[in-house]
Design a protein around this motif. Structure first.
Motif, PDB file in Angstrom:
ATOM      1  N   ALA A  54       0.828  -1.202   0.000  1.00  0.00           N
ATOM      2  CA  ALA A  54       0.000   0.000   0.000  1.00  0.00           C
ATOM      3  C   ALA A  54       0.868   1.261   0.000  1.00  0.00           C
ATOM      4  O   ALA A  54       0.570   2.244  -0.670  1.00  0.00           O
ATOM      5  CB  ALA A  54      -0.931  -0.003   1.213  1.00  0.00           C
ATOM      6  N   VAL A  55       1.962   1.231   0.781  1.00  0.00           N
ATOM      7  CA  VAL A  55       2.872   2.374   0.836  1.00  0.00           C
ATOM      8  C   VAL A  55       3.506   2.624  -0.534  1.00  0.00           C
ATOM      9  O   VAL A  55       3.604   3.754  -1.008  1.00  0.00           O
ATOM     10  CB  VAL A  55       3.958   2.145   1.899  1.00  0.00           C
ATOM     11  CG1 VAL A  55       5.004   3.244   1.840  1.00  0.00           C
ATOM     12  CG2 VAL A  55       3.331   2.108   3.290  1.00  0.00           C
ATOM     13  N   GLU A  56       3.937   1.547  -1.208  1.00  0.00           N
ATOM     14  CA  GLU A  56       4.548   1.689  -2.536  1.00  0.00           C
ATOM     15  C   GLU A  56       3.537   2.212  -3.546  1.00  0.00           C
ATOM     16  O   GLU A  56       3.869   3.042  -4.399  1.00  0.00           O
ATOM     17  CB  GLU A  56       5.105   0.344  -2.993  1.00  0.00           C
ATOM     18  CG  GLU A  56       6.308  -0.129  -2.182  1.00  0.00           C
ATOM     19  CD  GLU A  56       6.803  -1.491  -2.656  1.00  0.00           C
ATOM     20  OE1 GLU A  56       6.091  -2.113  -3.474  1.00  0.00           O
ATOM     21  OE2 GLU A  56       7.896  -1.906  -2.220  1.00  0.00           O
ATOM     22  N   SER A  57       2.268   1.739  -3.440  1.00  0.00           N
ATOM     23  CA  SER A  57       1.236   2.213  -4.367  1.00  0.00           C
ATOM     24  C   SER A  57       0.974   3.702  -4.175  1.00  0.00           C
ATOM     25  O   SER A  57       0.859   4.457  -5.142  1.00  0.00           O
ATOM     26  CB  SER A  57      -0.051   1.418  -4.141  1.00  0.00           C
ATOM     27  OG  SER A  57      -1.085   1.916  -4.960  1.00  0.00           O
ATOM     28  N   GLN A  58       0.896   4.137  -2.903  1.00  0.00           N
ATOM     29  CA  GLN A  58       0.671   5.551  -2.630  1.00  0.00           C
ATOM     30  C   GLN A  58       1.830   6.411  -3.128  1.00  0.00           C
ATOM     31  O   GLN A  58       1.632   7.473  -3.711  1.00  0.00           O
ATOM     32  CB  GLN A  58       0.462   5.760  -1.132  1.00  0.00           C
ATOM     33  CG  GLN A  58       0.134   7.200  -0.752  1.00  0.00           C
ATOM     34  CD  GLN A  58      -0.112   7.355   0.728  1.00  0.00           C
ATOM     35  OE1 GLN A  58      -0.014   6.386   1.473  1.00  0.00           O
ATOM     36  NE2 GLN A  58      -0.434   8.559   1.153  1.00  0.00           N
ATOM     37  N   ALA A  59       3.047   5.922  -2.913  1.00  0.00           N
ATOM     38  CA  ALA A  59       4.218   6.665  -3.386  1.00  0.00           C
ATOM     39  C   ALA A  59       4.231   6.763  -4.903  1.00  0.00           C
ATOM     40  O   ALA A  59       4.584   7.790  -5.478  1.00  0.00           O
ATOM     41  CB  ALA A  59       5.493   6.003  -2.884  1.00  0.00           C
ATOM     42  N   ARG A  90       1.418  11.856 -10.021  1.00  0.00           N
ATOM     43  CA  ARG A  90       0.752  13.153  -9.941  1.00  0.00           C
ATOM     44  C   ARG A  90       1.761  14.288 -10.080  1.00  0.00           C
ATOM     45  O   ARG A  90       1.527  15.273 -10.777  1.00  0.00           O
ATOM     46  CB  ARG A  90       0.014  13.258  -8.608  1.00  0.00           C
ATOM     47  CG  ARG A  90      -0.942  14.447  -8.536  1.00  0.00           C
ATOM     48  CD  ARG A  90      -1.636  14.517  -7.182  1.00  0.00           C
ATOM     49  NE  ARG A  90      -2.368  13.310  -6.881  1.00  0.00           N
ATOM     50  CZ  ARG A  90      -2.003  12.432  -5.941  1.00  0.00           C
ATOM     51  NH1 ARG A  90      -0.934  12.674  -5.200  1.00  0.00           N
ATOM     52  NH2 ARG A  90      -2.714  11.363  -5.711  1.00  0.00           N
ATOM     53  N   SER A  91       2.905  14.129  -9.431  1.00  0.00           N
ATOM     54  CA  SER A  91       3.941  15.152  -9.519  1.00  0.00           C
ATOM     55  C   SER A  91       4.493  15.268 -10.935  1.00  0.00           C
ATOM     56  O   SER A  91       4.704  16.365 -11.448  1.00  0.00           O
ATOM     57  CB  SER A  91       5.065  14.830  -8.531  1.00  0.00           C
ATOM     58  OG  SER A  91       6.113  15.756  -8.636  1.00  0.00           O
ATOM     59  N   GLN A  92       4.705  14.103 -11.586  1.00  0.00           N
ATOM     60  CA  GLN A  92       5.211  14.129 -12.963  1.00  0.00           C
ATOM     61  C   GLN A  92       4.208  14.759 -13.909  1.00  0.00           C
ATOM     62  O   GLN A  92       4.573  15.500 -14.819  1.00  0.00           O
ATOM     63  CB  GLN A  92       5.557  12.707 -13.405  1.00  0.00           C
ATOM     64  CG  GLN A  92       6.765  12.117 -12.686  1.00  0.00           C
ATOM     65  CD  GLN A  92       6.993  10.664 -13.067  1.00  0.00           C
ATOM     66  OE1 GLN A  92       6.216  10.077 -13.847  1.00  0.00           O
ATOM     67  NE2 GLN A  92       8.039  10.065 -12.520  1.00  0.00           N
ATOM     68  N   SER A  93       2.897  14.461 -13.692  1.00  0.00           N
ATOM     69  CA  SER A  93       1.856  15.042 -14.545  1.00  0.00           C
ATOM     70  C   SER A  93       1.807  16.553 -14.403  1.00  0.00           C
ATOM     71  O   SER A  93       1.727  17.286 -15.395  1.00  0.00           O
ATOM     72  CB  SER A  93       0.499  14.429 -14.187  1.00  0.00           C
ATOM     73  OG  SER A  93      -0.527  15.022 -14.948  1.00  0.00           O
ATOM     74  N   GLN A  94       1.885  17.035 -13.150  1.00  0.00           N
ATOM     75  CA  GLN A  94       1.877  18.477 -12.923  1.00  0.00           C
ATOM     76  C   GLN A  94       3.124  19.127 -13.509  1.00  0.00           C
ATOM     77  O   GLN A  94       3.050  20.210 -14.098  1.00  0.00           O
ATOM     78  CB  GLN A  94       1.782  18.767 -11.424  1.00  0.00           C
ATOM     79  CG  GLN A  94       0.447  18.355 -10.803  1.00  0.00           C
ATOM     80  CD  GLN A  94       0.421  18.566  -9.303  1.00  0.00           C
ATOM     81  OE1 GLN A  94       1.446  18.872  -8.697  1.00  0.00           O
ATOM     82  NE2 GLN A  94      -0.747  18.397  -8.690  1.00  0.00           N
ATOM     83  N   GLY A  95       4.273  18.452 -13.357  1.00  0.00           N
ATOM     84  CA  GLY A  95       5.503  18.999 -13.929  1.00  0.00           C
ATOM     85  C   GLY A  95       5.453  19.060 -15.436  1.00  0.00           C
ATOM     86  O   GLY A  95       5.907  20.035 -16.057  1.00  0.00           O
ATOM     87  N   LYS A  96       4.869  18.025 -16.069  1.00  0.00           N
ATOM     88  CA  LYS A  96       4.756  18.006 -17.529  1.00  0.00           C
ATOM     89  C   LYS A  96       3.829  19.106 -18.017  1.00  0.00           C
ATOM     90  O   LYS A  96       4.110  19.784 -19.011  1.00  0.00           O
ATOM     91  CB  LYS A  96       4.238  16.644 -17.991  1.00  0.00           C
ATOM     92  CG  LYS A  96       4.176  16.480 -19.498  1.00  0.00           C
ATOM     93  CD  LYS A  96       3.725  15.082 -19.874  1.00  0.00           C
ATOM     94  CE  LYS A  96       3.671  14.924 -21.395  1.00  0.00           C
ATOM     95  NZ  LYS A  96       3.203  13.570 -21.776  1.00  0.00           N
ATOM     96  N   GLN A  97       2.709  19.323 -17.297  1.00  0.00           N
ATOM     97  CA  GLN A  97       1.776  20.375 -17.677  1.00  0.00           C
ATOM     98  C   GLN A  97       2.424  21.751 -17.558  1.00  0.00           C
ATOM     99  O   GLN A  97       2.273  22.604 -18.436  1.00  0.00           O
ATOM    100  CB  GLN A  97       0.533  20.296 -16.796  1.00  0.00           C
ATOM    101  CG  GLN A  97      -0.567  21.271 -17.198  1.00  0.00           C
ATOM    102  CD  GLN A  97      -1.801  21.118 -16.332  1.00  0.00           C
ATOM    103  OE1 GLN A  97      -1.799  20.381 -15.360  1.00  0.00           O
ATOM    104  NE2 GLN A  97      -2.857  21.823 -16.680  1.00  0.00           N
ATOM    105  N   THR A  98       3.162  21.963 -16.464  1.00  0.00           N
ATOM    106  CA  THR A  98       3.855  23.241 -16.288  1.00  0.00           C
ATOM    107  C   THR A  98       4.887  23.462 -17.388  1.00  0.00           C
ATOM    108  O   THR A  98       5.041  24.571 -17.905  1.00  0.00           O
ATOM    109  CB  THR A  98       4.536  23.270 -14.905  1.00  0.00           C
ATOM    110  OG1 THR A  98       3.560  23.037 -13.895  1.00  0.00           O
ATOM    111  CG2 THR A  98       5.215  24.618 -14.671  1.00  0.00           C
TER     112      THR A  98
END
Length: 399
Positions: free
Chosen positions: A81-86, A92-100
């Motif tokens: 579960a911890v690995e899935s959340q990470a 999510r971080s990569q998606s936001q970085g790509k959009q920026t």
């Protein structure tokens, strides 16, 4: 010492007794020096050992710890579960970085489409940030050089199948891809590339010779300019030269047209010469096989007019820095050949031309408004059919 049995002893020292441990009792009875009779007494050592050990013969109930409600216990998350959340957070971080990054590149492309003198500070910052995305720059070039590149870089669009030569600078690929083309090992390829270079040079040479005032130039001087020309394409309504500033390049028009504008705000309202909006009048046109910018670039003089593309424009341009090493004879010929871009209109003629153009614009607006009102009155709307008349809600009549 007399002993009481477990049936007679239910409590001892305030603690409840549940039974007798007979193995401990037998061990107690075997203590050396102990006496059971009334006349004979036990030794002090036996009595002390007996007093220290007799508590062990009594069985007591086990202590039960109070239970903890299960609802209040937080079960630690599993490793999966911890690995899935990470992983989700990374995505999510990569998606936001790509959009920026996409927004940044979009801003940089819009800035690169402007000529360098028209760029504001935000444009330069966007271009600088895009340059820093490429490790090949950040590891080899200083911040000062990157800022310099940000102020002179431009954007170019190439169609599929075109060959790009990097001998005049370097290119950053913002969209699409290219395929390296080598020809060292093939004589046929060398021949083809040589022919293409000859054709490219011949086209640049004919572009200069095609200009009316360059027809009588000597071949040597034309060859000098042909080696410096770069072919560019400009979109509609792009400002190439701004009135009061030095031209950014010398241009030879291949296809398309430009409008020559002059500011006449001071003639219309002298009190609002500054900050009152720019009033411009079209004083001329430039078309194929015409040039501009020679005098402004060579003599570092501000341009007396503004030049804006009226259509998509294809032209060969020469950057000012490349003209520094050219021979004096060619420079002299360019200055003699160049013609005034604004013509010889007097102030009165400019004002009359401005009034004529404003009336023409007003008349065009009136015609469009009358046509729009007539179509609306007759119920003709886009997408409803040419002869459809709407006489009210839910009523449609076809003529």
């Amino acid at each position: 010492m007399p002993l009481k049995t477990a049936s007679h002893i239910s409590q001892l020292d305030g603690q409840r007794i549940t039974g007798i441990n007979y193995s401990q009792l037998r061990a107690l009875c075997r203590i050396s020096g102990r006496r059971d009779g009334v006349i004979s007494q036990s030794s002090e050592e036996a009595h002390e050992e007996f007093m220290n050990s007799y508590q062990k013969i009594f069985l007591r109930p086990k202590k039960i710890m109070p239970a903890i409600p299960l609802g209040k216990i937080r079960t630690p998350p599993s490793l999966k579960a911890v690995e899935s959340q990470a992983s989700q957070e990374r995505s999510r971080s990569q998606s936001q970085g790509k959009q920026t990054q996409e927004i940044l590149i979009s801003h940089a492309i819009k800035a690169l489409k402007k000529i360098p003198i028209e760029r504001i500070q935000q444009d330069l910052q966007a271009i600088h940030k895009v340059l820093k995305i490429f490790p090949c720059f950040t590891t080899q070039l200083s911040e000062e050089v990157l800022h310099k590149i940000s102020s002179i870089a431009i954007v170019e669009t190439w169609e599929r199948g075109q060959i790009i030569y990097g001998h005049n600078g370097f290119y950053l690929i913002l969209k699409g891809f290219v395929k390296p083309y080598t020809y060292e090992d093939s004589k046929e390829d060398q021949k083809m590339v040589a022919e293409m270079l000859v054709q490219d040079y011949a086209m640049k040479r004919s572009l200069i010779q095609g200009c009316q005032f360059y027809l009588d130039w000597p071949k040597v001087s034309i060859d000098h300019l042909a080696k410096l020309i770069q072919l560019r394409t400009f979109p509609v309504n792009q400002v190439l030269v701004k009135e009061g500033r030095v031209c950014p390049f010398v241009a030879y028009i291949c296809e398309g047209e430009c409008s020559i504008l002059q500011d006449i705000g001071s003639l219309i309202n002298p009190a609002k010469k500054k900050g009152g909006g720019i009033k411009s009048v079209v004083v001329g046109r430039l078309g194929p096989m015409e040039s501009f910018g020679e005098i402004s670039v060579l003599q570092d003089q501000p341009s007396p007019c503004t030049i804006v593309t009226a259509t998509e424009l294809e032209a060969g341009i020469i950057q000012p820095e490349t003209l520094q090493g050219i021979d004096p004879v060619t420079i002299s010929l360019m200055l003699q050949t160049a013609q005034p871009m604004c013509g010889k209109l007097s102030q009165e003629e400019k004002y009359k031309e401005y009034k004529r153009q404003e009336k023409s614009k007003e008349w065009d607006h009136i015609k469009k408004q009358v046509l729009s009102d007539a179509l609306f009155y007759n119920g003709i709307r886009q997408g409803c059919g040419k002869w459809t008349l709407n006489r009210g809600p839910g009523k449609t009549t076809d003529k």
